[in-house]
Design a protein around this motif. Structure first.
Motif, short mmCIF file in Angstrom:
data_model
loop_
_atom_site.label_atom_id
_atom_site.label_comp_id
_atom_site.label_asym_id
_atom_site.label_seq_id
_atom_site.Cartn_x
_atom_site.Cartn_y
_atom_site.Cartn_z
N GLN A 103 0.83 -1.21 0.00
CA GLN A 103 0.00 0.00 0.00
C GLN A 103 0.87 1.26 0.00
OE1 GLN A 103 -1.57 -0.69 3.79
NE2 GLN A 103 -3.27 -1.95 3.12
N ILE A 104 1.89 1.27 0.83
CA ILE A 104 2.77 2.44 0.93
C ILE A 104 3.50 2.65 -0.39
CG2 ILE A 104 4.79 3.40 2.13
CD1 ILE A 104 2.23 3.32 3.87
N GLN A 105 4.02 1.57 -0.97
CA GLN A 105 4.74 1.67 -2.25
C GLN A 105 3.82 2.20 -3.35
OE1 GLN A 105 6.03 -2.34 -2.80
NE2 GLN A 105 7.55 -2.23 -1.17
N GLN A 106 2.62 1.67 -3.45
CA GLN A 106 1.68 2.12 -4.48
C GLN A 106 1.33 3.59 -4.31
OE1 GLN A 106 -1.66 -0.54 -4.29
NE2 GLN A 106 -0.60 -2.19 -5.37
N ALA A 107 1.09 4.01 -3.08
CA ALA A 107 0.74 5.41 -2.84
C ALA A 107 1.88 6.33 -3.23
CB ALA A 107 0.37 5.59 -1.36
N ILE A 108 3.09 5.99 -2.85
CA ILE A 108 4.25 6.83 -3.17
C ILE A 108 4.47 6.87 -4.68
CG2 ILE A 108 6.76 7.04 -2.96
CD1 ILE A 108 6.44 6.04 -0.05
N ASN A 109 4.37 5.72 -5.33
CA ASN A 109 4.57 5.67 -6.78
C ASN A 109 3.50 6.45 -7.54
OD1 ASN A 109 6.97 4.21 -6.76
ND2 ASN A 109 5.91 2.25 -6.73
N ARG A 110 2.29 6.52 -7.01
CA ARG A 110 1.22 7.30 -7.65
C ARG A 110 1.43 8.80 -7.44
NH1 ARG A 110 -3.94 3.61 -5.93
NH2 ARG A 110 -3.59 1.98 -7.47
N LEU A 111 2.03 9.15 -6.33
CA LEU A 111 2.24 10.58 -6.03
C LEU A 111 3.36 11.20 -6.84
CD1 LEU A 111 2.00 10.69 -2.14
CD2 LEU A 111 0.49 11.81 -3.77
N VAL A 112 4.49 10.53 -6.87
CA VAL A 112 5.68 11.11 -7.48
C VAL A 112 6.46 10.05 -8.22
CG1 VAL A 112 5.96 12.93 -5.76
CG2 VAL A 112 7.07 10.75 -5.40
N ASN A 113 7.30 10.51 -9.11
CA ASN A 113 8.29 9.63 -9.71
C ASN A 113 9.33 9.39 -8.62
OD1 ASN A 113 10.39 8.43 -11.05
ND2 ASN A 113 10.30 9.81 -12.81
N SER A 114 9.55 8.15 -8.27
CA SER A 114 10.43 7.85 -7.14
C SER A 114 11.85 8.35 -7.36
CB SER A 114 10.42 6.35 -6.84
OG SER A 114 10.81 5.62 -7.98
N ASN A 115 12.25 8.66 -8.59
CA ASN A 115 13.58 9.21 -8.84
C ASN A 115 13.63 10.71 -8.55
OD1 ASN A 115 14.55 6.71 -9.72
ND2 ASN A 115 13.82 7.09 -11.80
N GLU A 116 12.47 11.36 -8.47
CA GLU A 116 12.41 12.79 -8.23
C GLU A 116 12.21 13.13 -6.76
OE1 GLU A 116 9.25 14.11 -10.70
OE2 GLU A 116 10.30 13.62 -12.56
N ALA A 117 12.03 12.16 -5.91
CA ALA A 117 11.76 12.41 -4.50
C ALA A 117 12.78 11.68 -3.64
CB ALA A 117 10.36 11.94 -4.14
N VAL A 118 12.98 12.20 -2.46
CA VAL A 118 13.78 11.51 -1.45
C VAL A 118 12.78 10.74 -0.61
CG1 VAL A 118 15.33 11.77 0.51
CG2 VAL A 118 15.51 13.33 -1.44
N ILE A 119 12.94 9.42 -0.58
CA ILE A 119 11.98 8.57 0.10
C ILE A 119 12.66 7.88 1.27
CG2 ILE A 119 10.45 6.56 -0.14
CD1 ILE A 119 10.27 7.32 -3.15
N GLY A 120 12.01 7.95 2.40
CA GLY A 120 12.46 7.24 3.59
C GLY A 120 11.40 6.24 4.01
N LEU A 121 11.83 5.07 4.42
CA LEU A 121 10.92 4.06 4.95
C LEU A 121 11.29 3.84 6.41
CD1 LEU A 121 10.97 1.46 2.03
CD2 LEU A 121 9.20 3.16 2.53
N ILE A 122 10.33 4.07 7.29
CA ILE A 122 10.58 3.91 8.71
C ILE A 122 9.83 2.69 9.23
CG2 ILE A 122 8.72 5.51 9.35
CD1 ILE A 122 10.44 6.30 11.79
N TYR A 123 10.51 1.95 10.11
CA TYR A 123 9.88 0.87 10.84
C TYR A 123 10.31 1.02 12.29
CZ TYR A 123 8.59 -3.64 12.69
OH TYR A 123 8.03 -4.62 13.47
N VAL A 124 9.34 1.00 13.18
CA VAL A 124 9.62 1.17 14.60
C VAL A 124 9.34 -0.14 15.33
CG1 VAL A 124 9.08 2.49 16.68
CG2 VAL A 124 8.95 3.61 14.43
N ILE A 125 10.35 -0.62 16.03
CA ILE A 125 10.17 -1.80 16.88
C ILE A 125 9.50 -1.30 18.16
CG2 ILE A 125 11.33 -3.59 18.22
CD1 ILE A 125 13.53 -3.57 16.05
N ASP A 126 8.30 -1.75 18.38
CA ASP A 126 7.52 -1.32 19.55
C ASP A 126 8.05 -2.04 20.79
OD1 ASP A 126 5.62 -0.46 21.34
OD2 ASP A 126 3.90 -1.04 20.12
N THR A 127 8.58 -1.28 21.72
CA THR A 127 9.16 -1.87 22.94
C THR A 127 8.15 -2.03 24.06
OG1 THR A 127 9.89 0.31 23.68
CG2 THR A 127 11.48 -1.03 22.44
#
Length: 161
Positions: free
Chosen positions: A14-38
């Motif tokens: 879902q996240i990948q599809q949304a980002i790809n629909r918004l912008v060309n991934s080569n034109e944006a700086v993309i960060g993927l965050i994952y948080v380990i819930d402690t």
């Protein structure tokens, strides 16, 4: 544009599809965050100390739990980078909602892309699609606009009136 995608282990597509629909991934700086819930680790320790005597050597068990969480995080990042190979990965530990908001501010994100909740299979097929507590906190406290995405659901559509 700096886009921060929030992975939870179930929403990478879902996240990948949304980002790809918004912008060309080569034109944006993309960060993927994952948080380990402690929080679950802390809660287990508190319950055990309340109900039972403490473990003699909790370290091996804690190390195994941490190793499993780190391995799961790497798997989630691998899946997230399949369609966004240029994305920067950001791993944090703590309360996910706080870490996402704080990371977005520190990373100077222009947009946060987050899913509604990680347990979509528990949501009713028809009825309100509730926003989970993490997404709600991010929506309320984010330092930038937030795009809320959820999986496409064709169950029960079109709705009869």
């Amino acid at each position: 544009m700096r886009i921060l995608g929030c992975l939870d282990g179930t929403n990478s597509e879902q996240i990948q599809q949304a980002i790809n629909r918004l912008v060309n991934s080569n034109e944006a700086v993309i960060g993927l965050i994952y948080v380990i819930d402690t929080r679950p680790r802390d809660e287990i320790g508190r319950k055990r100390s309340q109900l039972l005597r403490p473990l003699r050597s909790p370290m091996p068990q804690a190390e195994r739990i941490e190793a499993a969480e780190l391995a799961a995080a790497q798997d989630i990042f691998y899946e997230g980078k399949l369609n966004l190979p240029q994305a920067e990965t950001i791993q944090r530990q703590g309360r996910p909602e706080l870490e996402i908001v704080n990371t977005a501010a520190a990373w100077n994100a222009d947009l946060i892309v987050i899913g509604t909740r990680s347990f979509q299979h528990l949501a009713p097929a028809i009825g309100p699609k509730s926003v989970g507590h993490i997404a709600r906190f991010v929506l309320d406290h984010a330092p930038c606009p937030v795009l809320l995405v959820r999986p496409a659901d064709s169950h029960g559509f079109p709705i009869d009136r």
